[in-house]
Design a protein around this motif. Structure first.
Motif, short mmCIF file in Angstrom:
data_model
loop_
_atom_site.label_atom_id
_atom_site.label_comp_id
_atom_site.label_asym_id
_atom_site.label_seq_id
_atom_site.Cartn_x
_atom_site.Cartn_y
_atom_site.Cartn_z
N THR A 164 26.35 -34.45 -0.01
CA THR A 164 26.32 -34.84 -1.40
C THR A 164 26.36 -36.36 -1.52
O THR A 164 27.19 -37.00 -0.87
N PRO A 165 25.48 -36.95 -2.34
CA PRO A 165 25.56 -38.40 -2.54
C PRO A 165 26.96 -38.81 -3.01
O PRO A 165 27.53 -38.20 -3.91
N GLY A 166 27.51 -39.83 -2.36
CA GLY A 166 28.82 -40.31 -2.77
C GLY A 166 29.97 -39.48 -2.24
O GLY A 166 31.08 -39.59 -2.77
N ALA A 167 29.75 -38.65 -1.22
CA ALA A 167 30.83 -37.84 -0.66
C ALA A 167 30.90 -38.06 0.85
O ALA A 167 29.89 -38.24 1.51
N LEU A 168 32.13 -38.03 1.37
CA LEU A 168 32.36 -38.28 2.80
C LEU A 168 33.24 -37.19 3.38
O LEU A 168 34.33 -36.92 2.86
N ARG A 169 32.78 -36.55 4.43
CA ARG A 169 33.63 -35.63 5.20
C ARG A 169 34.32 -36.47 6.26
O ARG A 169 33.73 -36.82 7.28
N VAL A 170 35.57 -36.81 6.00
CA VAL A 170 36.24 -37.84 6.78
C VAL A 170 36.52 -37.41 8.21
O VAL A 170 36.86 -38.25 9.05
N CYS A 171 36.38 -36.13 8.53
CA CYS A 171 36.66 -35.70 9.90
C CYS A 171 35.60 -36.16 10.89
O CYS A 171 35.91 -36.39 12.06
N VAL A 172 34.35 -36.33 10.44
CA VAL A 172 33.29 -36.70 11.37
C VAL A 172 32.40 -37.85 10.90
O VAL A 172 31.90 -38.62 11.71
N SER A 173 32.18 -37.96 9.59
CA SER A 173 31.26 -38.97 9.10
C SER A 173 31.90 -40.35 9.12
O SER A 173 33.13 -40.50 9.09
N ARG A 174 31.05 -41.38 9.15
CA ARG A 174 31.53 -42.73 9.34
C ARG A 174 30.77 -43.68 8.41
O ARG A 174 30.12 -43.24 7.45
N ALA A 175 30.83 -44.98 8.72
CA ALA A 175 30.08 -46.00 8.01
C ALA A 175 29.42 -46.91 9.04
O ALA A 175 29.86 -46.96 10.20
N PRO A 176 28.36 -47.63 8.67
CA PRO A 176 27.76 -48.58 9.61
C PRO A 176 28.78 -49.60 10.09
O PRO A 176 29.75 -49.93 9.40
N GLU A 177 28.56 -50.10 11.29
CA GLU A 177 29.51 -51.01 11.92
C GLU A 177 29.85 -52.20 11.04
O GLU A 177 28.96 -52.86 10.48
N GLY A 178 31.15 -52.46 10.90
CA GLY A 178 31.63 -53.63 10.17
C GLY A 178 31.61 -53.52 8.67
O GLY A 178 32.04 -54.44 7.98
N THR A 179 31.14 -52.37 8.12
CA THR A 179 31.09 -52.23 6.68
C THR A 179 32.36 -51.57 6.15
O THR A 179 33.22 -51.13 6.92
N CYS A 180 32.44 -51.48 4.83
CA CYS A 180 33.63 -50.91 4.19
C CYS A 180 33.22 -49.78 3.26
O CYS A 180 32.26 -49.90 2.50
N LEU A 181 33.96 -48.68 3.32
CA LEU A 181 33.80 -47.58 2.39
C LEU A 181 34.99 -47.57 1.46
O LEU A 181 36.15 -47.54 1.89
N GLU A 182 34.72 -47.61 0.16
CA GLU A 182 35.81 -47.47 -0.82
C GLU A 182 35.92 -46.01 -1.22
O GLU A 182 34.94 -45.40 -1.66
N LEU A 183 37.10 -45.43 -1.03
CA LEU A 183 37.33 -44.01 -1.31
C LEU A 183 38.13 -43.85 -2.59
O LEU A 183 38.98 -44.69 -2.92
N ASP A 184 37.87 -42.78 -3.29
CA ASP A 184 38.59 -42.49 -4.54
C ASP A 184 39.93 -41.84 -4.20
O ASP A 184 40.20 -40.69 -4.52
N LEU A 185 40.77 -42.62 -3.52
CA LEU A 185 42.10 -42.15 -3.09
C LEU A 185 43.14 -43.19 -3.49
O LEU A 185 42.82 -44.39 -3.61
#
Length: 360
Positions: free
Chosen positions: A339-360
């Motif tokens: 889903t656009p804008g969704a992250l399964r934190v157990c396996v998915s990641r982000a490109p090296e050196g970037t930042c993901l802002e989570l709705d937490l």
């Protein structure tokens, strides 16, 4: 040539003919493709789709299946029939504490009256197995989602089943199905001691010559080559057990005559091609560094042990969180559910050196 089915939400032809209008069909397809892109570009990221509610079940029976292994029979609280399933399937067990854990079904797929699972106590784990062992008794309410199957059994050709300890649970229905179909099959069951190995001895009594029981304390830890010795030319191997056993089997598989290897593991898969990135928790402003060799879930659980999770392999969706900024490197096992804008934190990641802002 038959026409493709008409989507229910596309209006009929503007001239009254019983077929969709071409312009409206084109606009419908364009909208379905462009809306997610536009939402991401404007920052209007939709939240992840809500997961279906669990169905209410009761523990109808409980018994000790081996040392530190309890077998549970689960029935629908309203007494209604259950969905049929295929060998290799599992359910999400929603515990009274709110924990969600996945367990393989080990009963009869044709039985629409009950689901059967077996749970080994994991000392020092996340608490799910301890809750099952200490708190669930006949009559206890639980929630169930599924069944779902991430370890399907093809049921063709010669079959070798290799189980490590409690890993026998998804292989039991496979063995019964192989026998029902008249396939050439064998099951090898390893474990620390005979008393710690559930179900295998009963299967060996039922199918003499088809099941091999190999306790470590009676012959040492067997090599992967030894475990694969019954693999047949052109056959398939199905394995479930601890990570070291699965890794060894993968390494030894090329030297075997079998042509297909199917595995299901107890724990999270190793991180491959990991790169460091950062998480920013929007509500608190906290920033967390995710190193190359750890998952976002590991880091979030260090920060908050109550972070929800289940399969740790990217297919159940329990750990999905909303991403309010940043690019996701999706690595989950169900591309169709990304889903656009969704992250399964157990396996998915982000490109090296970037930042993901989570709705937490």
């Amino acid at each position: 040539m038959s026409r493709p089915p008409v989507p229910a939400d596309v209006p009929p032809d503007l001239y009254g003919r019983n077929r969709p209008d071409r312009l409206m069909r084109f606009l419908d397809r364009a909208a379905r493709a462009l809306v997610p892109v536009l939402a991401r570009s404007t920052g209007a990221v939709p939240p992840p789709r809500p997961a279906p509610a669990p169905r209410r079940f009761l523990v109808s029976a409980r018994k000790e299946a081996a040392d530190d292994v309890v077998a549970l029979t689960l029935t629908a609280a309203d007494g209604s029939p259950l969905r049929r399933w295929q060998p290799g399937a599992h359910i999400d067990l929603c515990l009274p504490s709110g924990r969600v854990r996945q367990y393989s079904l080990c009963g009869d797929p044709a039985d629409t009256g009950a689901y059967r699972i077996a749970v080994r106590r994991i000392r020092g784990g996340g608490g799910g197995s301890t809750e099952v062992h200490d708190d669930l008794a006949p009559g206890s309410p639980v929630g169930v989602k599924g069944p779902r199957n991430a370890f399907p059994f093809v049921a063709e050709g010669p079959v070798l089943l290799v189980a490590g300890g409690i890993g026998i649970t998804p292989l039991l229905p496979m063995a019964r199905e192989a026998a029902r179909r008249g396939l050439d099959w064998h099951l090898v069951h390893t474990g620390r001691t005979r008393s710690s190995m559930p179900f295998g001895h009963r299967l060996a009594d039922r199918f003499p010559g088809r099941v091999e029981i190999l306790p470590d304390d009676e012959g040492g830890v067997r090599t992967a080559t030894r475990l694969l010795r019954r693999a047949a030319p052109g056959g398939a191997v199905y394995c479930c057990g601890p990570t070291p056993m699965l890794d060894a089997l993968r390494e030894a598989f090329e030297a075997s005559p079998a042509v297909a290897l199917h595995t299901e593991r107890f724990t999270a898969p190793p991180i491959r091609d990991g790169r460091p990135f950062t998480l920013r928790l929007r509500r608190s402003g906290t920033t967390l560094a995710v190193p190359a060799d750890r998952s976002a879930l590991d880091v979030l659980r260090d920060h908050d042990p109550a972070t929800p999770y289940s399969c740790r392999q990217g297919f159940c969706g329990v750990c999905t969180v909303r991403v309010t900024d940043g690019t996701v490197d999706h690595r989950d096992r169900r591309p169709g559910e990304r889903t656009p804008g969704a992250l399964r934190v157990c396996v998915s990641r982000a490109p090296e050196g970037t930042c993901l802002e989570l709705d937490l």
